[in-house]
Enzyme design. Structure first.
Site, PDB file in Angstrom:
ATOM      1  N   LYS A  23      25.980 -15.428 -14.585  1.00 14.72           N
ATOM      2  CA  LYS A  23      25.445 -16.614 -13.902  1.00 14.72           C
ATOM      3  C   LYS A  23      24.075 -16.332 -13.304  1.00 14.72           C
ATOM      4  O   LYS A  23      23.157 -17.155 -13.393  1.00 14.72           O
ATOM      5  CB  LYS A  23      26.420 -17.046 -12.812  1.00 14.72           C
ATOM      6  CG  LYS A  23      25.843 -17.992 -11.762  1.00 14.72           C
ATOM      7  CD  LYS A  23      26.798 -18.180 -10.600  1.00 14.72           C
ATOM      8  CE  LYS A  23      26.184 -18.998  -9.478  1.00 14.72           C
ATOM      9  NZ  LYS A  23      25.144 -18.248  -8.739  1.00 14.72           N
ATOM     10  N   ASN A  24      23.915 -15.156 -12.674  1.00 17.08           N
ATOM     11  CA  ASN A  24      22.676 -14.853 -11.957  1.00 17.08           C
ATOM     12  C   ASN A  24      21.518 -14.471 -12.879  1.00 17.08           C
ATOM     13  O   ASN A  24      20.409 -14.268 -12.415  1.00 17.08           O
ATOM     14  CB  ASN A  24      22.916 -13.728 -10.943  1.00 17.08           C
ATOM     15  CG  ASN A  24      23.750 -14.198  -9.766  1.00 17.08           C
ATOM     16  OD1 ASN A  24      23.969 -15.394  -9.590  1.00 17.08           O
ATOM     17  ND2 ASN A  24      24.245 -13.268  -8.973  1.00 17.08           N
ATOM     18  N   ARG A  97      19.716 -23.955  -5.815  1.00 14.85           N
ATOM     19  CA  ARG A  97      18.424 -23.467  -5.330  1.00 14.85           C
ATOM     20  C   ARG A  97      17.466 -23.147  -6.472  1.00 14.85           C
ATOM     21  O   ARG A  97      16.372 -22.641  -6.252  1.00 14.85           O
ATOM     22  CB  ARG A  97      18.635 -22.209  -4.476  1.00 14.85           C
ATOM     23  CG  ARG A  97      19.301 -22.520  -3.144  1.00 14.85           C
ATOM     24  CD  ARG A  97      19.679 -21.271  -2.381  1.00 14.85           C
ATOM     25  NE  ARG A  97      20.250 -21.644  -1.092  1.00 14.85           N
ATOM     26  CZ  ARG A  97      19.538 -21.748   0.037  1.00 14.85           C
ATOM     27  NH1 ARG A  97      18.250 -21.497   0.024  1.00 14.85           N
ATOM     28  NH2 ARG A  97      20.114 -22.107   1.160  1.00 14.85           N
ATOM     29  N   CYS A 121      24.959 -22.314  -1.709  1.00 19.90           N
ATOM     30  CA  CYS A 121      26.014 -21.820  -0.819  1.00 19.90           C
ATOM     31  C   CYS A 121      25.456 -21.530   0.571  1.00 19.90           C
ATOM     32  O   CYS A 121      24.399 -20.926   0.703  1.00 19.90           O
ATOM     33  CB  CYS A 121      26.622 -20.541  -1.386  1.00 19.90           C
ATOM     34  SG  CYS A 121      27.605 -20.792  -2.861  1.00 19.90           S
ATOM     35  N   ARG A 126      18.706 -18.172   3.852  1.00 15.89           N
ATOM     36  CA  ARG A 126      17.892 -17.823   2.692  1.00 15.89           C
ATOM     37  C   ARG A 126      16.716 -18.794   2.593  1.00 15.89           C
ATOM     38  O   ARG A 126      16.691 -19.679   1.749  1.00 15.89           O
ATOM     39  CB  ARG A 126      18.743 -17.859   1.416  1.00 15.89           C
ATOM     40  CG  ARG A 126      19.848 -16.815   1.451  1.00 15.89           C
ATOM     41  CD  ARG A 126      20.435 -16.608   0.078  1.00 15.89           C
ATOM     42  NE  ARG A 126      21.429 -17.631  -0.227  1.00 15.89           N
ATOM     43  CZ  ARG A 126      22.110 -17.680  -1.371  1.00 15.89           C
ATOM     44  NH1 ARG A 126      21.902 -16.787  -2.297  1.00 15.89           N
ATOM     45  NH2 ARG A 126      22.984 -18.625  -1.585  1.00 15.89           N
ATOM     46  N   ASP A 311      28.425  -9.503  -3.786  1.00 16.31           N
ATOM     47  CA  ASP A 311      29.319 -10.453  -4.450  1.00 16.31           C
ATOM     48  C   ASP A 311      30.640  -9.818  -4.875  1.00 16.31           C
ATOM     49  O   ASP A 311      31.582 -10.536  -5.213  1.00 16.31           O
ATOM     50  CB  ASP A 311      28.627 -11.067  -5.668  1.00 16.31           C
ATOM     51  CG  ASP A 311      27.494 -11.994  -5.274  1.00 16.31           C
ATOM     52  OD1 ASP A 311      27.776 -13.026  -4.653  1.00 16.31           O
ATOM     53  OD2 ASP A 311      26.330 -11.680  -5.553  1.00 16.31           O
ATOM     54  N   ARG A 419      31.065 -23.454 -10.177  1.00 13.93           N
ATOM     55  CA  ARG A 419      29.648 -23.089 -10.236  1.00 13.93           C
ATOM     56  C   ARG A 419      29.431 -21.761 -10.944  1.00 13.93           C
ATOM     57  O   ARG A 419      28.398 -21.548 -11.566  1.00 13.93           O
ATOM     58  CB  ARG A 419      29.058 -22.989  -8.823  1.00 13.93           C
ATOM     59  CG  ARG A 419      28.666 -24.302  -8.184  1.00 13.93           C
ATOM     60  CD  ARG A 419      27.810 -24.038  -6.943  1.00 13.93           C
ATOM     61  NE  ARG A 419      26.720 -23.145  -7.246  1.00 13.93           N
ATOM     62  CZ  ARG A 419      26.255 -22.212  -6.424  1.00 13.93           C
ATOM     63  NH1 ARG A 419      26.802 -22.029  -5.242  1.00 13.93           N
ATOM     64  NH2 ARG A 419      25.247 -21.447  -6.778  1.00 13.93           N
TER      65      ARG A 419
END
Length: 438
Positions: A23-24, A97, A121, A126, A311, A419
């Site tokens: 995902k990232n 974001r 989230c 952030r 995470d 997500r």
């Protein structure tokens, strides 16, 4: 969608599931396609909501996106990039974001960009100021308007030297996506070097970028005038793999995670073994299982890569409630990541959170009044409860807790889990979990 899941826990999870691309990384590689003059092809793409959000944003900006969901392939054609309408961006980006990362590519392609108020989230502070400061240093003009932030580049962006006070993943991504087509050389000191960052660098190099990474966390980018499209297969999602591994450990189960890869998970695998879990690596994936007997308590500190990633922390904490003795977890990356333990305590876990640093390494949060350390005493049987999902990783951790607990739990807010976890309910079924929806 119905946002409530009834989970009947207390049974080991056993079976096989598959994880696809990270995902990232995938969402950032999709944005990188904006920089190319020709189409890009991205493979091993998961069907998660974050990918759908970025796909929608790209289409709003004129990118033609062809998706083969079954194959996990995206074809991204940025030939006709255009500025999107403010209201459309706002509607699409409310929970993400990612729009902040569109700015550099759009400034190169169109000379302007717009970002609405950003969601995501709520796990820590952030701010986007880092991002805006970076863009200003390249020569972007930033103007705050009622609906959001408008950026323009009256002339070609210029390379710059930037030193990050902390190796922020988002700031490093912003700089990479902006520097590759800026005029001159850009140097970033204190860069993040997570595997997802390195894979983004691989993508940009395929497109024609010139990027070097030094051992002292300094990244140097020599700007080029033009980039082409890329063909790339995403690295595996190490967060999802570790989440299922923690589920196997907490429930006393045995899960084969097809697609999981060892190099990006070395630190997690060491910790998994210290707790008492076992794993077996082959060419197709990793088997994670509870070998029987007592799990062991540990001391753990999260850190930027190559440390134990933040995470991974929340899912593992659920497993630590089943370990014998006192485990100490010091969270050094996100300041508010222990909010999820309230639900675990309500289910019978013995967890105390502290504002002090319960660990040996220097920490940004030591004097800032955040509950960022936890002591977990176990093993404690967990009992079913009504749970509200707080955020993506905390939500999956609550799901693991519900699967571990005796009785039927009600888990609300499960859409947040979509997500970042592809087809997670199908995977739960494949592992023999008992659950239902209204």
């Amino acid at each position: 969608m119905n946002d409530l899941l009834y989970v009947n826990g207390g049974n080991p999870l056993r079976g096989e599931i598959t994880v696809r691309g990270a995902k990232n990384f995938v969402s950032k590689a999709m944005v990188a396609a904006l920089l190319g003059e020709t189409p890009s092809v991205l493979r091993n793409v998961p069907q998660i909501r974050d990918v759908a959000v970025v796909k929608g944003l790209l289409e709003l900006h004129g990118v033609r996106v062809e998706a083969d969901d079954a194959a996990g392939t995206l074809r991204l054609d940025p030939s006709d990039v255009e500025i999107a309408h403010v209201a459309d961006i706002d509607a699409h980006a409310g929970s993400s974001r990612i729009p902040i990362l569109f700015c550099g590519p759009l400034l190169h392609r169109l000379g302007e960009a717009f970002i609405p108020d950003l969601g995501g989230c709520r796990i820590g502070d952030r701010p986007i100021n880092y991002h805006l400061d970076i863009l200003r240093q390249f020569g972007a003009v930033v103007e705050k308007r009622p609906q959001g932030i408008y950026l323009s580049a009256p002339r070609r962006l210029q390379g710059t030297k930037i030193a990050l006070p902390y190796p922020s993943v988002g700031a490093t991504e912003q700089l990479l996506l902006t520097a590759v087509r800026a005029d001159g050389i850009t140097e970033l000191a204190g860069a993040a070097i997570e595997p997802e960052i390195m894979d983004l660098i691989n993508v940009l190099q395929k497109m024609g970028a010139i990027i070097s990474v030094d051992t002292d966390r300094v990244i140097r980018i020599e700007g080029v005038e033009r980039l082409e499209g890329y063909q790339h297969t995403s690295l595996s999602d190490r967060i999802e793999a570790a989440s299922w591994a923690s589920a196997a450990l907490a429930t006393g189960g045995d899960i084969y995670v097809r697609g999981a890869t060892q190099p990006e998970m070395t630190t997690f695998l060491n910790t998994f073994r210290k707790v008492g879990g076992e794993f077996a690596v082959d060419d197709e994936g990793i088997r994670f299982y509870h070998p029987g007997g007592d799990l062991r308590s540990i001391q753990l500190e999260t850190d930027v890569h190559p440390g134990f990633m933040t995470d991974w922390q929340q899912p593992l904490v659920v497993a630590l409630t089943q370990a014998k003795g006192l485990s100490i977890v010091h969270e050094t990356v996100y300041e508010n990541r222990f909010g999820f333990v309230d639900a675990l305590v309500g289910m019978g876990a013995t967890i105390q959170v502290y504002k002090e640093c319960l660990g040996g390494r220097p920490c940004r949060f030591g004097q800032r009044n955040f509950y960022h350390s936890a002591v977990i005493s176990g093993p404690t049987p967990l009992s079913a409860a009504d749970i509200e999902v707080p955020d993506l990783r905390g939500g999956f951790s609550h799901l693991i807790a519900a699967l571990t607990a005796k009785g039927t739990s009600q888990v609300r807010g499960i859409s947040l889990i979509d997500r970042g976890y592809e087809h997670f309910m199908d995977k739960l079924s494949a592992l023999g979990a008992e659950f239902s929806r209204d």
